[in-house]
Design a protein around this motif. Structure first.
Motif, PDB file in Angstrom:
ATOM      1  N   ILE A 126      83.988  78.951  36.012  1.00 28.26           N
ATOM      2  CA  ILE A 126      83.050  79.653  36.896  1.00 28.26           C
ATOM      3  C   ILE A 126      82.703  81.028  36.318  1.00 28.26           C
ATOM      4  O   ILE A 126      81.536  81.435  36.304  1.00 28.26           O
ATOM      5  CB  ILE A 126      83.620  79.779  38.325  1.00 28.26           C
ATOM      6  CG1 ILE A 126      83.739  78.396  38.977  1.00 28.26           C
ATOM      7  CG2 ILE A 126      82.739  80.694  39.185  1.00 28.26           C
ATOM      8  CD1 ILE A 126      84.520  78.387  40.285  1.00 28.26           C
ATOM      9  N   LEU A 127      83.711  81.737  35.817  1.00 33.65           N
ATOM     10  CA  LEU A 127      83.473  83.056  35.232  1.00 33.65           C
ATOM     11  C   LEU A 127      82.575  82.954  34.003  1.00 33.65           C
ATOM     12  O   LEU A 127      81.601  83.712  33.872  1.00 33.65           O
ATOM     13  CB  LEU A 127      84.807  83.729  34.871  1.00 33.65           C
ATOM     14  CG  LEU A 127      84.707  85.111  34.250  1.00 33.65           C
ATOM     15  CD1 LEU A 127      84.008  86.094  35.180  1.00 33.65           C
ATOM     16  CD2 LEU A 127      86.100  85.615  33.873  1.00 33.65           C
ATOM     17  N   ILE A 128      82.874  82.009  33.131  1.00 32.74           N
ATOM     18  CA  ILE A 128      82.063  81.835  31.918  1.00 32.74           C
ATOM     19  C   ILE A 128      80.626  81.478  32.278  1.00 32.74           C
ATOM     20  O   ILE A 128      79.672  82.018  31.709  1.00 32.74           O
ATOM     21  CB  ILE A 128      82.701  80.774  30.989  1.00 32.74           C
ATOM     22  CG1 ILE A 128      84.000  81.321  30.390  1.00 32.74           C
ATOM     23  CG2 ILE A 128      81.723  80.343  29.890  1.00 32.74           C
ATOM     24  CD1 ILE A 128      84.870  80.268  29.720  1.00 32.74           C
ATOM     25  N   GLU A 129      80.452  80.588  33.251  1.00 31.04           N
ATOM     26  CA  GLU A 129      79.091  80.192  33.645  1.00 31.04           C
ATOM     27  C   GLU A 129      78.350  81.351  34.304  1.00 31.04           C
ATOM     28  O   GLU A 129      77.162  81.540  34.070  1.00 31.04           O
ATOM     29  CB  GLU A 129      79.124  78.971  34.575  1.00 31.04           C
ATOM     30  CG  GLU A 129      77.760  78.405  34.882  1.00 31.04           C
ATOM     31  CD  GLU A 129      76.990  77.901  33.656  1.00 31.04           C
ATOM     32  OE1 GLU A 129      75.767  77.776  33.760  1.00 31.04           O
ATOM     33  OE2 GLU A 129      77.599  77.646  32.592  1.00 31.04           O
ATOM     34  N   ILE A 137      71.630  82.533  29.296  1.00 32.58           N
ATOM     35  CA  ILE A 137      71.932  81.375  28.437  1.00 32.58           C
ATOM     36  C   ILE A 137      72.575  80.226  29.205  1.00 32.58           C
ATOM     37  O   ILE A 137      72.876  79.190  28.623  1.00 32.58           O
ATOM     38  CB  ILE A 137      72.820  81.772  27.235  1.00 32.58           C
ATOM     39  CG1 ILE A 137      74.122  82.427  27.700  1.00 32.58           C
ATOM     40  CG2 ILE A 137      72.063  82.675  26.282  1.00 32.58           C
ATOM     41  CD1 ILE A 137      75.105  82.736  26.589  1.00 32.58           C
ATOM     42  N   GLY A 138      72.800  80.399  30.505  1.00 35.20           N
ATOM     43  CA  GLY A 138      73.397  79.341  31.316  1.00 35.20           C
ATOM     44  C   GLY A 138      72.392  78.778  32.296  1.00 35.20           C
ATOM     45  O   GLY A 138      71.433  79.451  32.680  1.00 35.20           O
ATOM     46  N   ASN A 139      72.617  77.534  32.710  1.00 33.64           N
ATOM     47  CA  ASN A 139      71.695  76.857  33.624  1.00 33.64           C
ATOM     48  C   ASN A 139      72.245  76.673  35.030  1.00 33.64           C
ATOM     49  O   ASN A 139      71.566  76.118  35.871  1.00 33.64           O
ATOM     50  CB  ASN A 139      71.351  75.464  33.077  1.00 33.64           C
ATOM     51  CG  ASN A 139      70.745  75.503  31.708  1.00 33.64           C
ATOM     52  OD1 ASN A 139      70.131  76.487  31.333  1.00 33.64           O
ATOM     53  ND2 ASN A 139      70.916  74.437  30.955  1.00 33.64           N
ATOM     54  N   GLY A 140      73.471  77.041  35.263  1.00 29.94           N
ATOM     55  CA  GLY A 140      74.106  76.719  36.536  1.00 29.94           C
ATOM     56  C   GLY A 140      74.907  75.446  36.361  1.00 29.94           C
ATOM     57  O   GLY A 140      74.798  74.751  35.356  1.00 29.94           O
TER      58      GLY A 140
END
Length: 168
Positions: A126-129, A137-140
């Motif tokens: 969760i932290l990385i996302e 750079i993340g999509n969820g």
């Protein structure tokens, strides 16, 4: 279990699987903190702070809120580490006896170990996302994340119950 019978304290060495779970869980946990620190200066003032059941961001908050997960993770890890050390205090069926206590304790301790490390892995993901989304750079997570979290905790519990049922 008779009230006159006191649960024995039994010294059981940590198993290879417990060591492996700990290495994986703490590696994810520490890796996520390192990832957060490394990317701290590049983070915007507002970052994902909460996700809905579909894995979509439904609240944004201060980037300081990103420290909540590592703090809660550390608290859970310390508490569950304590519970691993005192398996005689866990809840057992009436079938617990002096003869089978070691087997019950080991199964219960392994379950606590697995759940502790699964929590650390989930919090790390969760932290990385959250950091990745904030950096663009993340999509969820998507709809798969919540079912996977539930299954990852439920499967070890069910397997632990099955193993304990087999103890004579």
């Amino acid at each position: 279990m008779s009230n006159s019978w006191k649960r024995p304290k039994i010294k059981i060495l940590k198993t290879k699987s417990e060591w492996i779970w700990d290495i994986i869980g703490y590696t994810f946990y520490l890796g996520s903190i390192i990832f957060l620190i490394y990317n701290w200066n590049g983070l915007p003032d507002e970052v994902p702070a909460h996700y809905n059941a579909l894995g979509e961001v439904d609240r944004w908050g201060s980037k300081m809120e990103l420290f909540i997960l590592p703090i809660v993770g550390a608290f859970i890890a310390l508490l569950m580490q304590l519970f691993e050390k005192i398996p005689e205090s866990h809840n057992y069926s009436e079938r617990l006896s002096k003869e089978n206590a070691k087997e019950f304790y080991l199964i219960s301790r392994k379950l606590v170990n697995q759940l502790k490390n699964i929590c650390l892995i989930i919090f790390a993901l969760i932290l990385i996302e959250s950091v990745s989304i904030a950096l663009g750079i993340g999509n969820g997570f998507g709809v798969w994340f919540l079912p996977m979290v539930i299954l990852s905790a439920l499967i070890p519990i069910v397997l632990g119950i099955i193993k304990q049922k087999k103890i004579r």
